[in-house]
Design an enzyme around this catalytic site. Structure first.
Site, PDB file in Angstrom:
ATOM      1  N   HIS A 193       0.834  -1.209   0.000  1.00 25.03           N
ATOM      2  CA  HIS A 193       0.000   0.000   0.000  1.00 25.03           C
ATOM      3  C   HIS A 193       0.869   1.259   0.000  1.00 25.03           C
ATOM      4  CE1 HIS A 193      -3.056   2.933   0.980  1.00 25.03           C
ATOM      5  NE2 HIS A 193      -2.232   3.371   1.899  1.00 25.03           N
ATOM      6  N   HIS A 207       1.430   4.993  -2.677  1.00 27.40           N
ATOM      7  CA  HIS A 207       1.690   6.410  -2.388  1.00 27.40           C
ATOM      8  C   HIS A 207       2.888   7.007  -3.111  1.00 27.40           C
ATOM      9  CE1 HIS A 207      -1.140   7.400   0.879  1.00 27.40           C
ATOM     10  NE2 HIS A 207      -1.008   6.149   1.291  1.00 27.40           N
TER      11      HIS A 207
END
Ligand SMILES: [Fe+2]
Length: 296
Positions: free
Chosen positions: A135, A140
């Site tokens: 994740h 990001h």
């Protein structure tokens, strides 16, 4: 810097999953990744690349390429940092798990992005409650290479430090902004709506659902409105907010939020699935499959 890198995960208790926080900054223990860890990265990377090809915004896909991210092995933070530091001055730092809010804001305010060093287990491939390496890194890091988005993330961090000093309500308002932009944001591009939110790009199901399902609302970005809007942590979102550009995000974040927080404190929160008469509606959701309660 500590040398021991622990894997700090949420704990299962009789009251459900309880988050555990840690503040340590650690070296990425790259040689300790197992073959299974690298294989998990490869599986997730290849699967998402295919899904995101015509769904993620072009900046996300282009920047992944600029970093040279590939499925064959978990990237080394040091390699990514060499590219990142040169372009936007951001730096990835290794962390063991979830950070307390103020620590997280302080890192962002100083252009440091915390990345969880460990990756989910094979049995968690489709869903994990807390942020892991996939994740944080896959989701990001690509947009940190975009100068405007990189500035927005820093502005958000500075806003967080300030909101922390103002009080709990201000923090709730600001957290909703992060949720509906950095984690679950959509952007309008020449070829249609595209994904930029990390929570979406790192999720197989939601990458498709957010653009193609008739269930959720898709509504134009409106900062004070977003700051009043509750959200879902246990299901796909009922509403996605659409920006026109990253400049729009940055511009909205420039003013001092203090008077905005004061005005919002006089207004009720908005349920996650509500559509207001003032909304710019791209798509009014059918609401099919929505949980009736549980907005946070
Ligand atoms: Fe995230």
């Amino acid at each position: 810097m500590t040398t021991q890198s622990r894997r700090v995960e949420h704990q299962q208790t009789d009251k459900g999953t309880v988050p555990v926080y840690t503040t340590a900054v650690v070296e990425q223990p790259w040689t300790s990744y197992s073959r299974t860890d690298h294989a998990t990265w490869a599986t997730l990377f290849k699967r998402q690349q295919e899904i995101l090809l015509r769904r993620a915004c072009r900046e996300f896909l282009d920047n992944q390429g600029k970093f040279g991210m590939a499925p064959d092995a978990i990237p080394k933070f040091g390699d990514l940092n060499r590219v990142l530091k040169k372009v936007t001055g951001w730096e990835l730092i290794g962390v063991e798990g979830l950070l307390p809010e103020l620590t997280f804001f302080d890192h962002l305010a100083n252009r440091r992005f915390p990345v969880t060093w460990w990756i989910r287990k094979p049995e968690q491939i489709d869903y994990i409650t807390e942020p892991d390496l996939f994740h944080d890194l896959f989701g990001h890091v690509p947009l940190l290479l975009n100068p405007v988005f990189a500035d927005y993330m820093q502005a958000y961090g500075k806003g967080g430090v300030k909101a922390h000093g103002i009080g709990a309500e201000a923090l709730v308002n600001l957290t909703r902004l992060y949720w509906y932009t950095v984690e679950f944001g959509l952007i309008k591009q020449d070829d249609g709506l595209r994904i930029y939110g990390s929570g979406i790009v790192s999720s197989k199901g939601e990458s498709i659902y957010c653009l193609e399902s008739p269930s959720p609302n898709r509504i134009g970005f409106d900062m004070p409105r977003i700051m009043r809007t509750r959200y879902r942590i246990d299901t796909y979102q009922k509403t996605y907010f659409v920006i026109d550009s990253f400049e729009q995000l940055m511009d909205a974040t420039r003013p001092d939020f203090t008077p905005i927080y004061a005005a919002l404190s006089q207004q009720d929160s908005i349920p996650a699935g509500a559509v207001l008469p003032t909304d710019k509606v791209y798509n009014r959701g059918t609401g099919a499959g929505w949980a009736q309660d549980g907005d946070v």
